[in-house]
Each structure stands twice: as structure tokens, then as C-alpha cells.
Design a protein around this motif. Structure first.
Motif, short mmCIF file in Angstrom:
data_model
loop_
_atom_site.label_atom_id
_atom_site.label_comp_id
_atom_site.label_asym_id
_atom_site.label_seq_id
_atom_site.Cartn_x
_atom_site.Cartn_y
_atom_site.Cartn_z
N TYR A 143 3.02 5.78 -0.75
CA TYR A 143 3.43 5.61 -2.15
C TYR A 143 3.28 4.14 -2.56
CZ TYR A 143 6.58 5.93 -6.24
OH TYR A 143 7.11 5.88 -7.50
N LEU A 144 3.78 3.23 -1.74
CA LEU A 144 3.68 1.81 -2.05
C LEU A 144 2.22 1.36 -2.12
CD1 LEU A 144 4.66 -1.08 -2.43
CD2 LEU A 144 5.05 -1.21 0.04
N ILE A 145 1.40 1.81 -1.19
CA ILE A 145 -0.01 1.42 -1.18
C ILE A 145 -0.70 1.90 -2.46
CG2 ILE A 145 -2.22 1.87 -0.03
CD1 ILE A 145 -0.51 1.76 2.64
N THR A 146 -0.38 3.11 -2.91
CA THR A 146 -0.97 3.61 -4.15
C THR A 146 -0.48 2.80 -5.34
OG1 THR A 146 -1.13 5.82 -3.19
CG2 THR A 146 -1.30 5.66 -5.57
N LEU A 147 0.76 2.41 -5.32
CA LEU A 147 1.29 1.54 -6.37
C LEU A 147 0.52 0.22 -6.40
CD1 LEU A 147 3.68 1.52 -8.43
CD2 LEU A 147 5.03 0.35 -6.69
N CYS A 148 0.24 -0.34 -5.24
CA CYS A 148 -0.53 -1.58 -5.16
C CYS A 148 -1.96 -1.37 -5.63
CB CYS A 148 -0.53 -2.11 -3.73
SG CYS A 148 1.06 -2.70 -3.13
N ASN A 149 -2.59 -0.27 -5.19
CA ASN A 149 -3.96 0.02 -5.63
C ASN A 149 -4.04 0.13 -7.14
OD1 ASN A 149 -5.10 0.06 -3.05
ND2 ASN A 149 -4.75 2.26 -2.78
N ASN A 150 -3.07 0.80 -7.74
CA ASN A 150 -3.05 0.95 -9.19
C ASN A 150 -2.94 -0.42 -9.88
OD1 ASN A 150 -2.65 2.82 -11.64
ND2 ASN A 150 -0.92 1.41 -11.79
N PHE A 151 -2.09 -1.28 -9.36
CA PHE A 151 -1.93 -2.60 -9.95
C PHE A 151 -3.25 -3.38 -9.88
CE2 PHE A 151 -0.99 -7.05 -10.19
CZ PHE A 151 0.09 -7.16 -11.07
N ILE A 152 -3.90 -3.34 -8.73
CA ILE A 152 -5.15 -4.09 -8.55
C ILE A 152 -6.22 -3.58 -9.51
CG2 ILE A 152 -7.00 -4.58 -6.91
CD1 ILE A 152 -4.79 -4.38 -4.69
N ILE A 153 -6.30 -2.26 -9.70
CA ILE A 153 -7.26 -1.69 -10.65
C ILE A 153 -6.97 -2.20 -12.06
CG2 ILE A 153 -7.94 0.47 -11.80
CD1 ILE A 153 -7.42 1.86 -9.06
N GLU A 154 -5.70 -2.18 -12.43
CA GLU A 154 -5.33 -2.57 -13.80
C GLU A 154 -5.45 -4.07 -14.03
OE1 GLU A 154 -4.77 -0.54 -16.27
OE2 GLU A 154 -5.08 1.16 -14.93
N ALA A 155 -5.63 -4.85 -12.97
CA ALA A 155 -5.75 -6.31 -13.10
C ALA A 155 -7.18 -6.78 -12.84
CB ALA A 155 -4.79 -7.00 -12.14
N LYS A 206 -4.69 -14.86 -17.44
CA LYS A 206 -5.54 -14.35 -16.36
C LYS A 206 -5.28 -15.10 -15.06
CE LYS A 206 -9.48 -12.84 -19.23
NZ LYS A 206 -10.89 -13.13 -19.56
N SER A 207 -5.07 -16.40 -15.15
CA SER A 207 -4.78 -17.19 -13.95
C SER A 207 -3.45 -16.78 -13.32
CB SER A 207 -4.77 -18.68 -14.30
OG SER A 207 -6.04 -19.10 -14.72
N GLU A 208 -2.46 -16.52 -14.18
CA GLU A 208 -1.16 -16.09 -13.67
C GLU A 208 -1.26 -14.71 -13.02
OE1 GLU A 208 2.98 -16.41 -12.88
OE2 GLU A 208 1.44 -17.88 -13.42
N ILE A 209 -1.98 -13.80 -13.66
CA ILE A 209 -2.13 -12.45 -13.12
C ILE A 209 -2.92 -12.48 -11.82
CG2 ILE A 209 -3.18 -10.18 -13.56
CD1 ILE A 209 -2.46 -10.62 -16.55
N ALA A 210 -3.85 -13.43 -11.68
CA ALA A 210 -4.60 -13.55 -10.43
C ALA A 210 -3.66 -13.85 -9.26
CB ALA A 210 -5.66 -14.64 -10.55
N ILE A 211 -2.62 -14.65 -9.50
CA ILE A 211 -1.62 -14.91 -8.46
C ILE A 211 -0.85 -13.62 -8.15
CG2 ILE A 211 0.47 -16.19 -7.87
CD1 ILE A 211 -0.61 -18.49 -9.62
N TYR A 212 -0.51 -12.86 -9.19
CA TYR A 212 0.17 -11.58 -8.97
C TYR A 212 -0.69 -10.66 -8.10
CZ TYR A 212 3.05 -12.80 -13.12
OH TYR A 212 3.88 -13.41 -14.03
N VAL A 213 -1.98 -10.62 -8.39
CA VAL A 213 -2.88 -9.75 -7.62
C VAL A 213 -2.89 -10.15 -6.16
CG1 VAL A 213 -5.29 -9.07 -7.27
CG2 VAL A 213 -4.34 -9.13 -9.58
N ALA A 214 -2.94 -11.46 -5.88
CA ALA A 214 -2.93 -11.92 -4.50
C ALA A 214 -1.64 -11.49 -3.81
CB ALA A 214 -3.09 -13.44 -4.46
N GLU A 215 -0.52 -11.57 -4.52
CA GLU A 215 0.76 -11.15 -3.92
C GLU A 215 0.78 -9.65 -3.67
OE1 GLU A 215 4.31 -12.80 -5.79
OE2 GLU A 215 3.11 -14.48 -6.53
N VAL A 216 0.23 -8.87 -4.59
CA VAL A 216 0.18 -7.42 -4.40
C VAL A 216 -0.73 -7.07 -3.24
CG1 VAL A 216 -0.58 -5.25 -5.46
CG2 VAL A 216 0.82 -6.86 -6.78
N ARG A 217 -1.83 -7.80 -3.09
CA ARG A 217 -2.70 -7.55 -1.93
C ARG A 217 -1.96 -7.89 -0.62
NH1 ARG A 217 -8.49 -10.29 -2.98
NH2 ARG A 217 -8.93 -9.29 -0.96
#
Length: 520
Positions: free
Chosen positions: A110-122, A137-148
Motif C-alpha cells: 500500500y505504501l509503495i503504491t502511494l509513493c508510486n502515485n506521488f512520483i507519477i503526479e510529480a 518545481k524545485s521544492e517538489i523535486a525535494i519531496y520526490v527525493a524524499e518519497v523515493r
């Protein structure tokens, strides 16, 4: 007073929105509702909400994911037995329909799918289409790294527990495909590559908000991954374990002066030692999947000690754990926080019956009080929730990884440094001073078995023991026996298949790409 870095109200928004069209058995493969995602991720605030949702899902604030992982790590070993249930987990005698491991597996996907969805949307194209500024975009890029990072951590948990799980990706989610199975060695490689790819994309050590991952968290997970590489990958990586543990050690952390402070209700102050934490607050997180479990679960510990309410009478330790300490009280080694009392009858060291909560000592390591010993005000309808943050990574673990990797022949480190790090841990344990010589050992005493025992003393009930015993070839074998291992009081060796949990039957039946782990 604890400063909140995340607005906890975000949790309900993101977790309800993301999976509104998914069925329970297929959370790892079905795409989310596009209109829901467009609404959720239309603002920078929406992306922050999504980020918060992944952190809270990992920490068990909305479910029992980390609680489930902790129980599988501890209840299978000498560090914990439980009063409730069938005791198959404690006996190391489960089958392919093992409920406890199935729940952790499902929560992880469930968590991995939540992360995959976030990465797709970003994705860059999506952000541009939604009209985000370059600053956003720069701020969201940091979020993406944290989600990864969170995704890599979740996959590490699945690697450690199941070896060969289902492997949902952004592509399988986008295309509504049934995920393939990934083998243990390949999953190790994936996690390693993900962590190396984001190294440098998160904030520098100790510069992010408390409770959010930074580059030191990435290095810590790499150090832990590499220490166990011979189990996961079949090839040792002790040189790399030294490299990455040393990167953390050199990043400006230091041990807190008092070991008891580590697991108190105001332990958010421990930023010298804590590298990455799960943050809990009784006024904002209403869950029984947090550090409530470790404080209230300790059998017999009264409200005057745990800071909340009477014990759930759930967990105790086997006699093997008190035997690692110079005594059953903290007068010498202050980590010997064993609860030996009982108001109704004497609490015994030996465990004649797993169902008797008075059989076996428990521990009062987790206490919802402040450093002065005062209980924290409850701001919730239950009047019984924890403020104790959980340190996912802390400096003492990095010291222990460094020392063990050196002893196992890794290069890039040295024995004098390893000994100095271990003696810092012991100086704090014996004298509330990492620079004290009171608990010092000498170089001849620094052995692999000593490290295993010291880690049990230092990090008892922090969710490491099963992994450590497997690495030392003591988990299923007759090399080390403890009470009720194998279902007998004196302990017995068990089938080596129990080093991995089974892939849940529900996933096997719903996904034709999966095969069961050997022996189940």
C-alpha cells in the motif's frame, strides 16, 4: 514543546483520495482516479499533503505497518514474547497463511503504491502542465527525493522480511499491469541504485525539518543494507558498510549524554543523535500503531512509570536478555531497565507459559514522560496516547555497524576507531557520559559476538534483533537457543525456511506472476 513539521490533518485527505477506486487485494497495481489526483495535486500545498501521507503511512500513524514490522522483528527472537494470540510467531512455526506477516506485507505494498502515485503526479511534464513555477518545481523535486527514499525504505523492509515480494512500479500503476515478482538479489540492487540516485538530492544532514529524511538518512539505510548484503545478495559489502556509516558519523552527530532520554515523550530534543525519526504527538495522531505499543505493551509497567495508563500486559523478554547485563537493574549498566515487579504476584524471570503475562521480565525503556519525569498532558479523546518519537536511525547504530564491518574484514576503517565508538556507547551506558572510561572494554574483548550482545543491550526493542540473528547464523540454527524458540521451553533449532516469511496466500492467488518462498 514539540514543534510540528507536518500538519497532521493532511493524512485523512491524501489517504482517502489516493485509493478511492482501488480494491483491497490490488493496491499494488490499480491506478488512482485521475480527477481525484488532479484535485489533490493542483497546488504546492497538495504535494506537501501527499508527502505527509507517505511519511505517516510508513510510521504506522494511520495503520500498523511499522508496528507489524517491529513485532515480526522482535517476537520471533529472544527479545520479546507476547501474551496474546497463538504464539506461532514466537515458536517460529507459522504457515503460508500467517496473518501477522500478511498484514505487514499488504501495508508495505500500500505504501509503495502511494509513493508510486506521488512520483507519477510529480513528473516534470505534469508539473509544467499544471502551471507550477520553477520555485515550486524545485521544492517538489525535494519531496520526490524524499518519497523515493520512503519507497526504498519500504522495499528494504519487504526485502528483509519476505526476500522475493511483488514489485509494483510507477509503470505498472500507470498501465494497470499486474506486477511481476522480484528476486532477493535483484531487489537489493534496486534499493541500492535508488538510494545512490537520490544521494545529494535530499537536504544536507541536519538541515531538513525534524522528522523528514535528509542525505544522512539515505547513507544510514545504505549502511544497514550493506551490513546485511551477504544475507540479501550472497556477496559481502562490508567495505561499503564502513564507507556509509562513516559518512553519517562524520556529519556532525553526537551521542546524547543520557541513554534514558532516548525514548521519552520529549525525545524530539535528541537531535544530536537522531538521524531520522517517526514523529508522534498525542494531540494530533490517534493511532495504536505508534510507540504506544512499546510503552503500554510492556507487561506490568504501571502508569506512574510509562506516563500513560496501566499496562496492556503484552510483551516480555526471554531470560536470555537479562543475562546479557551485569545485573537486572540499571545500577551498573543503565540500559538494564527490566521491570521485575508485579502488584498481584511475583514476576518470574523464567517463562513457563507464554500466555501468563507475569512470566518473564519486561522493560520500561519507552516512557511518555519528559526528562524531569513528569507525564505529558493528554490532548485526545482516549487520554492514553504517546508522544515518544521513534528513532529509525540514530548514531549509536552507525557506530555498531562500523565496528562490526571492521571486525568482518571490511576495509576503509580501523580497529582503534571501532573500539573508540563502542566505548562511547558504553561510557554513556555506565556513566551518562560518552567520554567516560567506566564501561570501557579493551581491543581483545571487541569481538563479533560482543558486538551482537552490545547491540541487544543498546537497541533492545528497537526492531533489529531478527535481522541481526540471521546475519550471525543464530536465528534458525542450534548455534543459539532461547526460551520457546521452536515451540519448546528450552529452545530448539527450526527449519531454515523461517529466515523469510511467506508471500501471503492472498497475493499468490491474485497475482499469477508470483511463486511462494521455498518451504511454504
Amino acid at each position: 514543546m514539540k514543534t510540528h513539521l507536518f500538519n497532521i490533518k493532511y493524512l485523512g485527505i491524501i489517504l482517502m483520495a489516493v485509493f478511492i477506486t482501488s480494491c483491497t487485494d490490488d493496491l499494488d497495481r490499480f491506478p488512482t482516479n485521475a480527477l481525484t489526483n488532479d484535485a489533490q495535486f493542483s497546488t504546492i500545498e497538495g504535494y506537501k499533503q501527499g508527502l505527509v501521507g507517505t511519511y505517516l503511512q510508513l510510521s504506522g500513524s494511520n495503520n500498523f505497518f511499522y508496528r507489524g514490522y517491529w513485532e515480526l522483528q522482535e517476537l520471533t527472537t529472544d527479545e520479546a514474547v507476547n501474551t496474546w494470540g497463538s504464539h506461532k510467531t514466537t515458536h517460529l512455526d507459522w504457515s503460508s497463511d500467517h496473518a501477522e506477516s500478511s498484514e505487514a506485507y499488504t501495508s508495505g505494498l500500500y505504501l509503495i503504491t502511494l509513493c508510486n502515485n506521488f512520483i507519477i503526479e510529480a513528473s516534470p511534464n505534469t508539473l509544467s502542465a499544471r502551471g507550477f513555477s520553477e520555485t515550486d518545481k524545485s521544492e517538489i523535486a525535494i519531496y520526490v527525493a524524499e518519497v523515493r527514499f520512503i519507497k526504498a525504505y519500504a522495499y528494504w523492509m519487504l526485502l528483509d522480511l519476505y526476500g522475493n515480494p511483488s514489485f509494483p512500479t510507477e509503470e505498472t500503476l500507470l498501465n494497470s499491469e499486474i506486477p511481476k515478482q522480484i528476486k532477493q538479489a535483484d531487489l537489493f540492487d534496486f534499493i541500492e541504485s535508488e538510494l545512490k540516485a537520490i544521494d545529494g538530492e535530499l537536504k544536507t544532514p541536519r538541515s531538513n525539518e525534524y522528522g523528514r529524511a535528509d542525505n544522512a538518512a539515505v547513507w544510514s539505510l545504505l549502511a544497514r543494507l550493506y551490513l546485511n548484503a551477504e544475507v540479501y545478495r550472497g556477496v559481502p559489502h562490508y567495505n561499503d558498510a564502513i564507507t556509509y556509516s562513516k559518512k553519517v558519523i562524520d556529519a556532525g552527530y553526537s551521542l546524547e549524554s543520557n541513554h534514558a532520554w532516548l525514548m521519552l515523550g520529549d525525545n524530539y530534543q535528541n537531535t544530536n543523535e537522531f538521524i531520522f525519526t517517526f514523529n508522534y504527538d498525542n494531540g494530533n495522531i490517534e493511532s495504536w500503531g505508534t510507540t504506544n505499543v512499546y510503552a503500554l505493551g510492556a507487561s506490568g509497567v504501571p502508569a506512574s512509570i510509562n506516563g500513560m495508563s496501566a499496562s496492556w500486559n503484552l510483551y516480555r523478554v526471554t531470560p536470555s536478555i537479562p543475562a546479557l547485563f551485569p545485573s537486572n537493574n540499571p545500577n551498573t549498566d543503565q540500559r538494564a531497565v527490566f521491570w521485575t515487579e508485579n502488584d498481584e504476584a511475583s514476576r518470574t524471570l523464567d517463562i513457563e507459559s507464554l500466555s501468563n503475562s507475569k512470566h518473564g521480565y519486561s522493560i520500561y525503556k519507552y516512557r511518555n514522560v519528559d526528562r524531569a519525569g513528569a507525564s505529558l498532558a493528554q490532548n485526545n479523546i482516549y487520554n492514553n496516547l504517546s508522544d515518544i518519537d521513534f528513532p529509525v536511525f540514530r548514531l549509536a547504530e552507525m557506530y555498531l555497524i562500523y565496528a562490526e564491518a571492521v571486525l568482518r574484514g571490511g576495509t576503509g576503517g580501523d580497529m582503534p576507531s571501532a573500539l573508540a565508538y563502542i566505548n562511547k556507547i558504553r561510557g554513556r551506558a555506565y556513566a551518562n557520559n560518552p567520554n567516560s572510561t567506566l564501561g570501557n572494554i579493551n581491543s581483545s574483548e571487541l569481538t563479533l559476538n560482543f558486538i551482537l550482545d552490545e547491540k541487544a543491550r543498546e537497541m533492545m526493542w528497537e526492531g533489529y534483533r531478527r535481522t541481526d540473528l540471521i546475519r550471525y547464523n543464530k536465528f534458525t540454527t542450534a548455534n543459539y537457543l532461547w526460551a520457546w524458540k521452536g515451540g519448546v521451553k528450552q529452545g530448539a533449532a527450526v527449519n531454515s525456511k523461517y529466515k523469510l516469511f511467506p508471500i501471503p496466500i492472498s497475493d499468490i492467488l491474485s497475482n499469477p506472476n508470483l511463486t511462494q518462498n521455498p518451504g511454504y
